[in-house]
Design an enzyme around this catalytic site. Sequence first.
Site, PDB file in Angstrom:
ATOM      1  N   ALA A 192       0.803  -1.243   0.000  1.00 42.90           N
ATOM      2  CA  ALA A 192       0.000   0.000   0.000  1.00 42.90           C
ATOM      3  C   ALA A 192       0.828   1.283   0.000  1.00 42.90           C
ATOM      4  O   ALA A 192       0.285   2.362   0.199  1.00 42.90           O
ATOM      5  CB  ALA A 192      -1.017   0.030   1.140  1.00 42.90           C
ATOM      6  N   ALA A 193       2.133   1.190  -0.268  1.00 45.08           N
ATOM      7  CA  ALA A 193       2.946   2.420  -0.381  1.00 45.08           C
ATOM      8  C   ALA A 193       2.415   3.263  -1.533  1.00 45.08           C
ATOM      9  O   ALA A 193       2.209   4.476  -1.399  1.00 45.08           O
ATOM     10  CB  ALA A 193       4.414   2.070  -0.615  1.00 45.08           C
ATOM     11  N   GLY A 194       2.184   2.611  -2.672  1.00 44.16           N
ATOM     12  CA  GLY A 194       1.670   3.330  -3.836  1.00 44.16           C
ATOM     13  C   GLY A 194       0.278   3.888  -3.572  1.00 44.16           C
ATOM     14  O   GLY A 194      -0.035   5.020  -3.964  1.00 44.16           O
ATOM     15  N   ASP A 195      -0.565   3.111  -2.902  1.00 44.23           N
ATOM     16  CA  ASP A 195      -1.929   3.577  -2.598  1.00 44.23           C
ATOM     17  C   ASP A 195      -1.875   4.790  -1.670  1.00 44.23           C
ATOM     18  O   ASP A 195      -2.618   5.766  -1.857  1.00 44.23           O
ATOM     19  CB  ASP A 195      -2.743   2.460  -1.928  1.00 44.23           C
ATOM     20  CG  ASP A 195      -2.989   1.294  -2.873  1.00 44.23           C
ATOM     21  OD1 ASP A 195      -2.959   1.503  -4.095  1.00 44.23           O
ATOM     22  OD2 ASP A 195      -3.216   0.168  -2.376  1.00 44.23           O
TER      23      ASP A 195
HETATM   24  P1  ATP Z   1       3.076  -1.034  -3.649  1.00 44.82           P
HETATM   25  O1  ATP Z   1       2.639  -1.851  -4.838  1.00 44.82           O
HETATM   26  O2  ATP Z   1       4.128  -1.686  -2.794  1.00 44.82           O
HETATM   27  O3  ATP Z   1       1.959  -0.458  -2.875  1.00 44.82           O
HETATM   28  P2  ATP Z   1       4.006   0.726  -5.708  1.00 44.82           P
HETATM   29  O4  ATP Z   1       4.882  -0.222  -6.453  1.00 44.82           O
HETATM   30  O5  ATP Z   1       2.701   1.097  -6.285  1.00 44.82           O
HETATM   31  O6  ATP Z   1       3.834   0.259  -4.219  1.00 44.82           O
HETATM   32  P3  ATP Z   1       6.321   2.370  -5.246  1.00 44.82           P
HETATM   33  O7  ATP Z   1       6.846   2.970  -6.499  1.00 44.82           O
HETATM   34  O8  ATP Z   1       7.038   1.195  -4.688  1.00 44.82           O
HETATM   35  O9  ATP Z   1       4.774   2.103  -5.462  1.00 44.82           O
HETATM   36  O10 ATP Z   1       6.284   3.463  -4.085  1.00 44.82           O
HETATM   37  C1  ATP Z   1       5.377   4.544  -4.056  1.00 44.82           C
HETATM   38  C2  ATP Z   1       5.937   5.619  -3.142  1.00 44.82           C
HETATM   39  O11 ATP Z   1       6.088   5.068  -1.815  1.00 44.82           O
HETATM   40  C3  ATP Z   1       7.325   6.130  -3.502  1.00 44.82           C
HETATM   41  O12 ATP Z   1       7.266   7.159  -4.472  1.00 44.82           O
HETATM   42  C4  ATP Z   1       7.816   6.628  -2.144  1.00 44.82           C
HETATM   43  O13 ATP Z   1       7.209   7.853  -1.812  1.00 44.82           O
HETATM   44  C5  ATP Z   1       7.247   5.571  -1.188  1.00 44.82           C
HETATM   45  N1  ATP Z   1       8.168   4.443  -0.943  1.00 44.82           N
HETATM   46  C6  ATP Z   1       8.102   3.196  -1.470  1.00 44.82           C
HETATM   47  N2  ATP Z   1       9.103   2.417  -1.015  1.00 44.82           N
HETATM   48  C7  ATP Z   1       9.820   3.189  -0.153  1.00 44.82           C
HETATM   49  C8  ATP Z   1      10.963   2.980   0.679  1.00 44.82           C
HETATM   50  N3  ATP Z   1      11.581   1.800   0.702  1.00 44.82           N
HETATM   51  N4  ATP Z   1      11.408   4.020   1.431  1.00 44.82           N
HETATM   52  C9  ATP Z   1      10.782   5.216   1.427  1.00 44.82           C
HETATM   53  N5  ATP Z   1       9.688   5.481   0.675  1.00 44.82           N
HETATM   54  C10 ATP Z   1       9.208   4.490  -0.099  1.00 44.82           C
END
Ligand code: ATP
Length: 303
Positions: A249-252
């Site tokens: 949920a980092a992206g969300d």
């Molecule tokens: P997920 O599918 O895991 O929810 P995602 O692949 O859609 O994520 P990411 O590009 O991995 O999205 O990350 C989205 C945002 O989250 C990044 O732009 C950053 O702000 C934050 N983020 C992700 N991973 C990290 C990390 N290891 N440390 C700090 N911030 C992070």
Amino acid sequence: MNRLVVLGSVNADHVLRVPHFPRPGETLTGHGYQVVPGGKGANQAVAAARLGAPVSFIARIGDDAIGRQMQAGFAADGIDVSAVERDEALPTGIAIIYVSDEGENSIGISAEANGALSPEMVKRHESMIADAHTLLLQLEVPLESVFEAARLARAHGTRVVLNPAPARPLSAELLALVDLITPNQTEAELLTGVPVTDEASAREAAARFHQLGIQEVMITLGAQGVYCSNPSQQVLIPGFRVTAVDTTAAGDTFNGALLAAQLAGHDFHGAVRFAHGAAALSVTRLGAQSSIPSEAEVEAFLL
Ligand code: ATP
């Protein structure tokens, strides 16, 4: 008028920790079983609401206990749930997630009620889309419904934001309706054919999105931050350095936080900084919706 409408999925995530992934025919004893709220639509709606935006959610759940429980959770986060419909025939969407002791995931999902979020259902909520400032979409509901929502939003002058997750091929017609696209590296590669690994490749992928008619591109690069490209700037904005515990949920969180900050009037860099802060906090915590911080927590982190 500064309302955000999120249209998307609701899933009950059934999580079981296991020593290793079960092999064909093997029965394995796991531990730490939990059912937790998930689904990209729900996660993004919760993130935006917890981070200060007025949010309405268009979604479909089953007429079951877990669906009702999650709907009550959305309302407790301040989300307008008047367009969360209950399906009489199908259960709430589910994800079955094994988490190995090494921290890897193995996930099976079934759309269930999410799959019945039809273009007709989208039309029933046309006025909600028309009255909003921004519509936020993902790809865990039928593509024809995503298209219908984007079409209605465009017709009414509502800004269309697409987080194209999970990665699926999309038509040029759908992409041409999008004002801001927020793919991660995998999704950007699938949609543009450019493998995205760094700033230069992100710039090339963003140029392809612009050629498809999308004005604003933000490619999230995990711990590297986000590459932003719009008519006024092309810039890689690094995120915050934290010790990642669980990136679910980092992206969300990033998407919900970004739009909440924009709707609250933050300037471009201020909104990205707020979204990076919220997403960084979420990766230091376990789970999907349980890892999304409050506005006060993000403000304290950014001090
Ligand atoms: P997920 O599918 O895991 O929810 P995602 O692949 O859609 O994520 P990411 O590009 O991995 O999205 O990350 C989205 C945002 O989250 C990044 O732009 C950053 O702000 C934050 N983020 C992700 N991973 C990290 C990390 N290891 N440390 C700090 N911030 C992070």
